[in-house]
Motif scaffolding. Structure first.
Motif, mmCIF file in Angstrom:
data_model
loop_
_atom_site.group_PDB
_atom_site.id
_atom_site.type_symbol
_atom_site.label_atom_id
_atom_site.label_comp_id
_atom_site.label_asym_id
_atom_site.label_seq_id
_atom_site.Cartn_x
_atom_site.Cartn_y
_atom_site.Cartn_z
ATOM 1 N N ILE A 18 0.839 -1.207 0.000
ATOM 2 C CA ILE A 18 0.000 0.000 0.000
ATOM 3 C C ILE A 18 0.870 1.251 0.000
ATOM 4 N N ARG A 22 1.314 4.229 -3.035
ATOM 5 C CA ARG A 22 1.243 5.685 -2.816
ATOM 6 C C ARG A 22 2.510 6.393 -3.285
ATOM 7 N N ASP A 93 -7.739 3.382 2.338
ATOM 8 C CA ASP A 93 -6.751 2.477 1.713
ATOM 9 C C ASP A 93 -6.619 1.173 2.490
ATOM 10 N N GLN A 96 -8.207 -2.532 2.195
ATOM 11 C CA GLN A 96 -7.629 -3.625 1.382
ATOM 12 C C GLN A 96 -7.099 -4.753 2.266
#
Length: 706
Positions: A18, A22, A93, A96
């Motif tokens: 993750i 980003r 986010d 997930q």
């Protein structure tokens, strides 16, 4: 210390993925120091680092690693609803990984039981305090607390609840406190039982300076902290510096001390924006969006429309949320080049610029008529910290405007070369402290005096002062029927429980109770004036001309007598103005007329109606618990009318979701007066409201009936 590679972090691979999505490959220095000091091992930390240094990511890593390793729930607390929305969007986010994220704010008379199914909960400080008072069972699972913008503890109004939340958080779980500006961080960290990560590291270096007028009339000199200087040229210092920055493809945030100054400065800057290159097509698109906003007044929209076409906007709490959202979005997209704002923007959402101009280092002190004072160093740091856009600027610039060269050294020493004020307890007032005590007794569901005393000793108040206030608080709360004694425990009375659940200031509750108990039913103005006169009521400014008008127009007896004290009189008149605003509002006076008549903005009107919605709701519950049926009936009807601003006959219609004052009046004028009549006339509703909206309203009417 060095920067840690994401790949070397001792966390679940999904977390690393993750971060990489980003665009994060390495943690920056303060983030790396936080990891070294135990961020991923549930160590309590106080993190003090400048704006945009990545504190939110530190919080995310702390929360998520804790939840994946230990379970439980995490709460991320902010001082502002706008920040709550911003953080909620960021944290999505992590869904997930199977973690569920929720957001809650406002509506203090509920336990939000639905949050039992969520892992990360974003809330305001007031909302978390309120939830604790309601003792929802899911709160027992919360064992990780992120306290954002922790310097708000120094704020006179918000500080007491921030401290109250901190006291309970450190007793219930792991605390991660975040701030850009805390001077005495060692003392605060010791109080929080936390280690410190304190750094001046910024992703974009900050160049601070003071701008003054040279010997030549249209020459202005910026003298920077590092000894360098530069000249800018123009009609006035703010315009000259702003145009110099914008001409080099930069964006500027200008801070002024009042709404009036913010608006007039924006107009002045706009008159010179033809000298710089702008994207006129995109500006026209943004300006058109402003014209289409539904929650704003016509004059506001027209004013901002003309300014935005020139790449400029103003921003303050008087604007509606719809307008503020458009302005902020267009600035982030680099379409609007200049925002002139009041200092509230500096404490709100993330909105960096190449340069920051601080136009005023003095402000009026409302408590001392005609007196101005220097702004706090903390406020300066909050404003100047907005300078420098990561990914766009090599460095950010902030300049303070002064009148003459003789002020330069003094202001440099006061703001550029000094630390921020120490963080201190704001529980040192009767109102704040009594609310704190009531909150603890409520959330603990009965405590001994010894236990309650230990909570008091856990505050940042000096020990002797804490003891003094503690004795006063117990005596006052008992004598005013908020608390009683059962065996060895302090417990809430029925009245105290209701007041705590409503999240009312105890002094507000007593003001309402005393007035209703000694009075027969009154007029609408009297009820609105009473509620606005309480410590929880909204404040508005009243000019001398307005004072004469509202006193002349007053045609009924009030619950509160006119005071002789000058400051109490000011509050009395402010409350009376609010009462007249609310009467116009529930009589369906056009919004533009209200804004013009009382000299307020659409954002002010929303804030006033929101507060009075809560206070009328609270008022009728106070009347109910006291058994005052006449007052209860009147206050309940006023509450139902306040939210949407309608006359009494429209109450049945506004109970249908999606119907406000305009749609309700349209339906009513065509003989559709109840949810049942909506269901009986679906085609007529679609004809009046349009096919899609009409169909939705028919469905909502069915729900309202069931």
């Amino acid at each position: 210390m060095g920067c840690i590679n994401v790949d070397s972090l001792p966390v679940d691979q999904r977390i690393k993925d993750i971060l990489k999505n980003r665009g994060i490959q390495r943690l920056n220095p303060p983030q790396s120091e936080a990891v070294e000091k135990g961020l991923l091992e549930d160590k309590p930390l106080l993190i003090v680092s400048p704006t945009a240094s990545g504190k939110t990511l530190m919080a995310e890593l702390g929360m998520v690693s804790h939840l994946l390793n230990k379970g439980g729930k995490a709460v991320y607390v902010t001082p502002l609803r706008a920040l709550t929305n911003e953080k909620y969007a960021t944290f999505k986010d992590w869904e997930q990984l199977g973690l569920k994220v929720a957001m809650t704010s406002g509506d203090y008379d509920t336990d939000d039981y639905w949050l039992k199914d969520y892992d990360i909960i974003v809330a305001t400080y007031e909302k978390l305090d309120s939830l604790w008072r309601h003792n929802s069972s899911w709160l027992k699972e919360v064992d990780y607390f992120v306290l954002d913008e922790f310097h708000y503890m120094n704020d006179t109004e918000r500080g007491p609840v921030v401290e109250s939340v901190a006291v309970r958080a450190k007793r219930r779980g792991i605390v991660l406190a975040l701030s850009a500006t805390i001077g005495n961080y060692d003392k605060v960290a010791k109080w929080l039982k936390a280690d410190v990560v304190a750094t001046n590291w910024r992703p974009v270096p900050l160049k601070e300076g003071v701008l003054y007028t040279s010997n030549k009339k249209k020459d202005f000199i910026v003298l920077y902290k590092d000894g360098s200087s530069k000249k800018v040229y123009g009609e006035c210092p703010i315009v000259a510096y702003t145009l110099d920055t914008v001409s080099r493809d930069g964006q500027v945030l200008v801070f002024r001390s009042s709404r009036k100054y913010a608006e007039s400065t924006a107009v002045k800057i706009s008159q010179y924006m033809s000298l710089v290159k702008l994207d006129n097509k995109k500006l026209h698109e943004v300006a058109q969006k402003v014209k289409e906003v539904e929650d704003a007044g016509s004059n506001e929209k027209e004013s901002l429309y003309n300014l935005i076409l020139k790449g400029v906007a103003y921003h303050h709490a008087g604007l509606s949320k719809g307008l503020r959202d458009i302005i902020e979005g267009a600035f982030r997209e680099r379409i609007i080049k200049v925002i002139v704002a009041t200092p509230t923007l500096a404490a709100g959402v993330n909105l960096p610029a190449r340069a920051v101009v601080i136009g005023d280092i003095h402000r009026f002190n409302r408590k001392v008529i005609g007196f101005t004072e220097y702004i706090p160093v903390m406020e300066y740091k909050q404003m100047s910290g907005r300078a420098g856009r990561p990914g766009f600027d090599e460095y950010g610039e902030s300049v303070v405007i002064v009148r003459s060269k003789s002020e330069v050294e003094k202001i440099t020493q006061k703001y550029l070369n000094s630390d921020v004020e120490p963080l201190e307890s704001k529980l040192g007032s009767e109102s704040a402290f009594y609310s704190f005590i009531l909150s603890i007794i409520s959330s603990e569901q009965g405590v001994t005096e010894k236990t309650l005393s230990s909570y008091v000793q856990d505050t940042l108040l000096p020990k002797e002062l804490a003891k003094k206030y503690y004795k006063q608080a117990i005596s006052w709360l008992m004598s005013n029927d908020f608390i009683g004694q059962k065996d060895d425990y302090l417990v809430l009375t029925r009245f105290g429980r209701r007041i705590s659940d409503l999240y009312l200031n105890p002094f507000t509750a007593v003001t309402i109770k005393d007035a209703l108990l000694k009075s027969e039913k009154g007029c609408e103005i009297a009820y609105f004036h009473l509620l606005a006169y309480t410590p929880d009521g909204p404040l508005v400014s009243v000019s001398k001309a307005e004072e004469d008008v509202i006193l002349d127009e007053l045609d009924c007896e009030l619950f509160i007598e006119e005071p002789y004290d000058e400051f109490e009189l000011s509050n009395y008149l402010s409350s009376l103005k609010v009462a007249f605003i609310m009467r116009d509002w529930i009589e369906e006076v056009d919004e533009d007329t209200i804004l013009g008549r009382y000299g307020i903005g659409s954002g002010d009107l929303r804030a006033i109606t929101d507060t009075m919605d809560w206070l009328t709701y609270s008022g009728y519950h106070v009347a109910s618990v006291l058994g005052l049926e006449e007052h209860e009936k009147i206050l309940e009807k006023l509450h139902l009318r306040v939210k949407d601003g309608v006359k009494e006959e429209l109450i049945p219609l506004i109970r249908v979701s999606g119907i406000g004052r305009v749609r309700a009046r349209l339906l009513y004028s065509h003989s559709i007066k109840t949810p049942e009549e909506i269901l009986m006339n679906p085609e007529k509703v679609k004809q009046l409201l349009g096919p899609k909206l009409g169909e939705k309203i028919v469905r909502e009417a069915a729900r309202a009936i069931t």
